[in-house]
Enzyme design. Structure first.
Site, PDB file in Angstrom:
ATOM      1  N   CYS A 100      67.572   3.677  19.599  1.00 32.15           N
ATOM      2  CA  CYS A 100      67.328   3.335  21.000  1.00 32.15           C
ATOM      3  C   CYS A 100      66.528   4.449  21.678  1.00 32.15           C
ATOM      4  O   CYS A 100      66.924   5.611  21.654  1.00 32.15           O
ATOM      5  CB  CYS A 100      68.646   3.120  21.738  1.00 32.15           C
ATOM      6  SG  CYS A 100      68.417   2.711  23.490  1.00 32.15           S
ATOM      7  N   ASN A 200      61.236  -3.202  10.734  1.00 29.32           N
ATOM      8  CA  ASN A 200      61.327  -3.728  12.098  1.00 29.32           C
ATOM      9  C   ASN A 200      60.128  -3.249  12.908  1.00 29.32           C
ATOM     10  O   ASN A 200      59.629  -2.152  12.695  1.00 29.32           O
ATOM     11  CB  ASN A 200      62.646  -3.242  12.717  1.00 29.32           C
ATOM     12  CG  ASN A 200      62.811  -3.635  14.170  1.00 29.32           C
ATOM     13  OD1 ASN A 200      63.171  -2.808  15.004  1.00 29.32           O
ATOM     14  ND2 ASN A 200      62.565  -4.873  14.519  1.00 29.32           N
ATOM     15  N   GLY A 201      59.689  -4.099  13.838  1.00 28.45           N
ATOM     16  CA  GLY A 201      58.633  -3.709  14.760  1.00 28.45           C
ATOM     17  C   GLY A 201      57.445  -4.648  14.742  1.00 28.45           C
ATOM     18  O   GLY A 201      56.761  -4.765  13.725  1.00 28.45           O
TER      19      GLY A 201
END
Length: 345
Positions: A100, A200-201
């Site tokens: 995060c 991811n992304g």
């Protein structure tokens, strides 16, 4: 791909997103092809668990699919305790958040700020793995900034400390969500460790999913923002990976059914007042998707229509008004999608 003893039925996972991947959305994404849906981030600090938000995030017994719960913090003992409490409450996988980028999280040395402290990462991971008898996974970014991209170092710590799988967002913390995700670091991490790696992304289409899997060698991909307003992306990717062919977009009738059922679940889960508030952002994403991305829809539905409808919908204050207005919108749009604009009056 396996996470501990759990065999996933596809290579597509829903990423944890605060305020988004609540129980109704996770259930919907699993129904539409997600192999795993990770919960919203839960603070490891027990002092905040009495809040209504935390109480809802700690409800796991009725969650769909494999129940993966994400925890965040910086104290190894607190994280270990949070992991044990959630495991006792029905979690089947514990996921540790070290990705995060939010300032309010990072200033407490949690989330991606931990990437600057490899020794603390090791203590946290070892404490959480030791505390529970279920698989523990980890979500990271490629590093804190471009000059300290230490994803490989963190990945090796994770593997040596008993992490069952590692998800990597292809940006540093300093990138936040700007620019384009890069996948070379994920490829290097996959080559450096033997546990499963999830990429991811910026994965927003079946074609991009295949491209990322081939480039990185990752065992699975994780979809975050690409699922907002388009939860059927999971089955589209599954179909493309299995057949090489694009799946037909859902019909408006099916979209109508999905949206109305989702909104009703939000009303039931959160109650009348908060359910109405939460539904607004999801409906906004659905409408944006109809305008921008869905094959055959954007040709019949323009930007002004979307803005006008969102303005009307966001002013509604009751569950009955929301459902009735959505029903009318879809009924009118399906009956004459290309002949006339949707009339809000």
């Amino acid at each position: 791909m396996k996470i501990g003893t759990y065999q996933l039925n596809s290579q597509v996972i829903l990423a944890p997103m605060a305020g988004i991947t609540d129980q109704p959305f996770r259930q919907l994404c699993c129904q539409l092809g997600a192999a795993l849906a990770v919960s919203e981030m839960l603070s490891s600090n027990p002092k905040v668990w009495h809040t209504e938000k935390s109480k809802l995030r700690m409800l796991h017994s009725d969650a769909a699919g494999i129940r993966s719960v994400q925890i965040a913090g910086s104290c190894p003992d607190e994280l270990a305790f949070a992991a044990k409490v959630n495991a006792d409450n029905g979690a089947q996988i514990i996921d540790i958040n070290m990705g995060c980028p939010a300032k309010k999280v990072n200033k407490k040395l949690a989330g991606s700020a931990l990437l600057k402290e490899p020794a603390l990462v090791e203590r946290i991971v070892q404490a959480v793995v030791k505390a529970v008898d279920i698989p523990v996974t980890l979500k990271i970014r490629t590093g804190w900034c471009e000059e300290s991209r230490n994803g490989i170092e963190i990945a090796k710590i994770a593997e040596n400390s008993g992490i069952a799988s590692l998800a990597v967002h292809g940006r540093t913390r300093n990138d936040f969500y700007k620019g384009n995700a890069e996948y070379d670091t994920i490829k290097a991490i996959k080559a450096a460790i033997s546990i499963p790696v999830v990429a991811n992304g910026d994965i927003t289409s079946p074609e991009k999913a295949l491209q990322v899997l081939k480039h990185t060698g990752a065992d699975a991909i994780m979809i975050g923002r690409g699922a907002q307003g388009r939860p059927w992306i999971f089955r589209e990717i599954n179909h493309f990976l299995a057949t090489g062919n694009k799946m037909l977009a859902p019909t408006l009738d099916e979209v109508r059914s999905i949206v109305l059922a989702h909104v009703m679940e939000l009303h039931q889960f959160y109650g009348d007042f908060k359910g109405v508030m939460i539904a607004r952002k999801h409906v906004s994403w659905y409408i944006h998707n109809l305008v921008e991305t869905s094959d055959g829809f954007s040709t019949a539905f323009n930007t002004d229509q979307g803005k006008a409808f969102r303005a009307i919908f966001n002013a509604l204050a009751s569950t009955d008004e929301q459902l009735a207005t959505l029903g009318k919108f879809f009924d009118d749009f399906v009956s004459a999608p290309s002949q006339e604009q949707y009339k809000l009056s």
